[in-house]
Enzyme design. Structure first.
Site, PDB file in Angstrom:
ATOM      1  N   LEU A 193      37.986   6.879  42.908  1.00  0.00           N
ATOM      2  CA  LEU A 193      38.668   6.337  41.726  1.00  0.00           C
ATOM      3  C   LEU A 193      38.519   4.817  41.689  1.00  0.00           C
ATOM      4  CD1 LEU A 193      41.925   8.483  41.970  1.00  0.00           C
ATOM      5  CD2 LEU A 193      40.115   8.727  40.242  1.00  0.00           C
TER       6      LEU A 193
ATOM      7  N   HIS B   7      42.979  15.014  53.014  1.00  0.00           N
ATOM      8  CA  HIS B   7      41.693  14.755  53.664  1.00  0.00           C
ATOM      9  C   HIS B   7      41.574  15.631  54.909  1.00  0.00           C
ATOM     10  CE1 HIS B   7      38.129  12.420  54.588  1.00  0.00           C
ATOM     11  NE2 HIS B   7      38.554  12.371  55.844  1.00  0.00           N
TER      12      HIS B   7
ATOM     13  N   GLY C  86      39.052  24.633  44.699  1.00  0.00           N
ATOM     14  CA  GLY C  86      40.421  24.597  44.177  1.00  0.00           C
ATOM     15  C   GLY C  86      41.429  25.430  44.942  1.00  0.00           C
ATOM     16  N   SER C  87      41.180  25.673  46.257  1.00  0.00           N
ATOM     17  CA  SER C  87      42.188  26.453  46.989  1.00  0.00           C
ATOM     18  C   SER C  87      43.465  25.632  47.190  1.00  0.00           C
ATOM     19  CB  SER C  87      41.636  26.960  48.325  1.00  0.00           C
ATOM     20  OG  SER C  87      41.454  25.909  49.223  1.00  0.00           O
ATOM     21  N   ASN C  88      43.333  24.320  47.349  1.00  0.00           N
ATOM     22  CA  ASN C  88      44.546  23.481  47.423  1.00  0.00           C
ATOM     23  C   ASN C  88      45.257  23.445  46.078  1.00  0.00           C
ATOM     24  OD1 ASN C  88      45.126  22.029  50.080  1.00  0.00           O
ATOM     25  ND2 ASN C  88      42.902  21.760  49.892  1.00  0.00           N
TER      26      ASN C  88
ATOM     27  N   MET D  61      36.031  14.842  44.746  1.00  0.00           N
ATOM     28  CA  MET D  61      34.999  14.159  45.515  1.00  0.00           C
ATOM     29  C   MET D  61      34.443  12.906  44.824  1.00  0.00           C
ATOM     30  SD  MET D  61      35.413  16.096  47.974  1.00  0.00           S
ATOM     31  CE  MET D  61      34.200  15.992  49.268  1.00  0.00           C
TER      32      MET D  61
ATOM     33  N   ASP E 155      40.129   6.639  51.813  1.00  0.00           N
ATOM     34  CA  ASP E 155      40.894   7.374  52.828  1.00  0.00           C
ATOM     35  C   ASP E 155      41.721   6.453  53.739  1.00  0.00           C
ATOM     36  OD1 ASP E 155      39.736   9.747  51.844  1.00  0.00           O
ATOM     37  OD2 ASP E 155      38.014   9.556  53.170  1.00  0.00           O
TER      38      ASP E 155
ATOM     39  N   ASN F 132      46.283  12.041  48.255  1.00  0.00           N
ATOM     40  CA  ASN F 132      45.020  12.723  48.559  1.00  0.00           C
ATOM     41  C   ASN F 132      45.196  13.555  49.820  1.00  0.00           C
ATOM     42  OD1 ASN F 132      42.197  13.338  48.483  1.00  0.00           O
ATOM     43  ND2 ASN F 132      41.852  11.786  50.075  1.00  0.00           N
TER      44      ASN F 132
ATOM     45  N   GLU G 166      46.050  22.945  55.385  1.00  0.00           N
ATOM     46  CA  GLU G 166      46.136  22.060  54.211  1.00  0.00           C
ATOM     47  C   GLU G 166      47.081  22.640  53.168  1.00  0.00           C
ATOM     48  OE1 GLU G 166      42.477  20.544  52.543  1.00  0.00           O
ATOM     49  OE2 GLU G 166      41.455  20.691  54.470  1.00  0.00           O
TER      50      GLU G 166
HETATM   51  C1  GAR Z   1      39.552  20.426  51.345  1.00  0.00           C
HETATM   52  O1  GAR Z   1      39.259  20.706  52.689  1.00  0.00           O
HETATM   53  C2  GAR Z   1      39.943  18.974  51.177  1.00  0.00           C
HETATM   54  O2  GAR Z   1      40.692  18.460  52.238  1.00  0.00           O
HETATM   55  C3  GAR Z   1      38.587  18.324  51.095  1.00  0.00           C
HETATM   56  O3  GAR Z   1      37.804  19.183  50.323  1.00  0.00           O
HETATM   57  C4  GAR Z   1      38.280  20.529  50.480  1.00  0.00           C
HETATM   58  C5  GAR Z   1      38.557  21.078  49.118  1.00  0.00           C
HETATM   59  O4  GAR Z   1      38.891  22.439  49.173  1.00  0.00           O
HETATM   60  N1  GAR Z   1      38.673  17.008  50.537  1.00  0.00           N
HETATM   61  C6  GAR Z   1      37.863  16.023  50.851  1.00  0.00           C
HETATM   62  O5  GAR Z   1      36.950  16.131  51.642  1.00  0.00           O
HETATM   63  C7  GAR Z   1      38.149  14.725  50.120  1.00  0.00           C
HETATM   64  N2  GAR Z   1      37.441  13.658  50.741  1.00  0.00           N
HETATM   65  P1  GAR Z   1      39.558  23.160  47.930  1.00  0.00           P
HETATM   66  O6  GAR Z   1      38.720  22.794  46.701  1.00  0.00           O
HETATM   67  O7  GAR Z   1      39.458  24.622  48.258  1.00  0.00           O
HETATM   68  O8  GAR Z   1      40.979  22.674  47.806  1.00  0.00           O
END
Ligand code: GAR
Length: 192
Positions: free
Chosen positions: A97, A113, A20-22, A94, A149, A111, A178
């Site tokens: 949908l 990626h 969940g850093s994003n 992950m 994607d 999304n 990101e």
């Molecule tokens: C991020 O790098 C995101 O781009 C990736 O998972 C990570 C989640 O990090 N997403 C995917 O690979 C989707 N196919 P976070 O939980 O710290 O935000």
């Protein structure tokens, strides 16, 4: 979509599966005075997702749903509609949908990626970029359509791959980008 201000902010749900850093960076973005969004709900397919901690810290409603179950999917669609959610941001979500879900929120799901799409759709993007000896990788924010994607790209950020990079070190540097790219993508689509 017109840029919204004040009480007119776009009601947004963030979908996560892990750290969940994003999510955290989007919450911080939503709290800026001129941010066009307000985050109404955090949704996870994983009750153990670390990112769910931000629900408590920032007092945002959380919902945990089993997306593999059509009945639950109906429930989450109803929840999102009841709260007038107008923007869904997948942030490390992950799960794929369903077409039905996507059709219910056409053009309103984004999304992020961790690759320079259309290169390296799916999983293990950093491993693939390093193995192919690419000079750059990066991240992409795109609209979600029914193909994995593959929706229209909103913005991208390139990150140089160093000779000493491992998938982990590369992922870490890309993640920093990101956190800037997602808010910028939201600003871009809402000011169109
Ligand atoms: C991020 O790098 C995101 O781009 C990736 O998972 C990570 C989640 O990090 N997403 C995917 O690979 C989707 N196919 P976070 O939980 O710290 O935000």
């Amino acid at each position: 979509m017109a840029l919204s201000t004040g009480s007119n902010k776009i009601k947004t749900a963030i979908f996560i599966s892990g750290t969940g850093s994003n999510l955290k960076s989007l919450i911080k973005f939503s709290k800026l005075k001129n941010s066009p969004i307000m985050i109404k709900m955090i949704v996870s397919n994983n009750s153990k997702a670390k990112g769910l901690q931000y629900s408590k810290i920032y007092k945002i409603k959380k919902k945990i749903f089993d997306f593999k179950n059509a009945l639950f999917e109906k429930k989450i669609i109803n929840e999102l509609k009841k709260d007038n959610i107008d923007l869904i941001c997948l942030a490390g979500f992950m799960e794929i949908l369903s077409k039905n879900f996507i059709n219910n929120f056409k053009g309103k799901i984004l999304n992020i990626h961790p690759s320079l799409l259309p290169k390296y759709k799916g999983l293990n993007t950093h491993e693939k970029a390093i193995k192919n000896r690419d000079r750059y990788s990066g991240c992409t924010v795109h609209f979600v359509n029914s193909k994995l994607d593959s929706g229209k790209i909103i913005n991208q950020k390139k990150v140089r791959i160093k000779k000493i990079d491992t998938p982990k070190s590369l992922a870490k540097r890309i993640l920093i980008q990101e956190h800037k790219l997602y808010p910028a993508a939201i600003m871009k689509i809402l000011s169109l």
